[in-house]
Design a protein around this motif. Structure first.
Motif: not given
Length: 66
Positions: A26, A28-32, A35
């Motif tokens: 939660e 972290l950025p969604a893209v992280t 990935t």
């Protein structure tokens, strides 16, 4: 970071593991997160594909307990 009563810092690997263990998806950025999930699936696939390779069986035999 915790320091022992003798003033000794834990090894860098322990400090890194502690830092990683404290991270939540939660935070972290969604893209992280996306990935990381893709990369973990890739790593698992590579491990499965390599499981019968000579270098893997040699490593497992060299590190087997008992």
């Amino acid at each position: 970071m915790t320091v022992s009563s003798a003033g000794i810092r834990p090894p860098a690997a322990v400090q890194f593991a502690d830092w990683i263990a404290g991270i939540t998806a939660e935070a972290l950025p969604a893209v992280t997160v996306a990935t990381t999930r893709r990369l973990m699936i890739d790593v698992v696939g590579l491990c499965i594909a390599a499981r019968r390779q000579d270098y893997v069986t040699a490593t497992l035999a060299a590190t087997a307990h008992g």
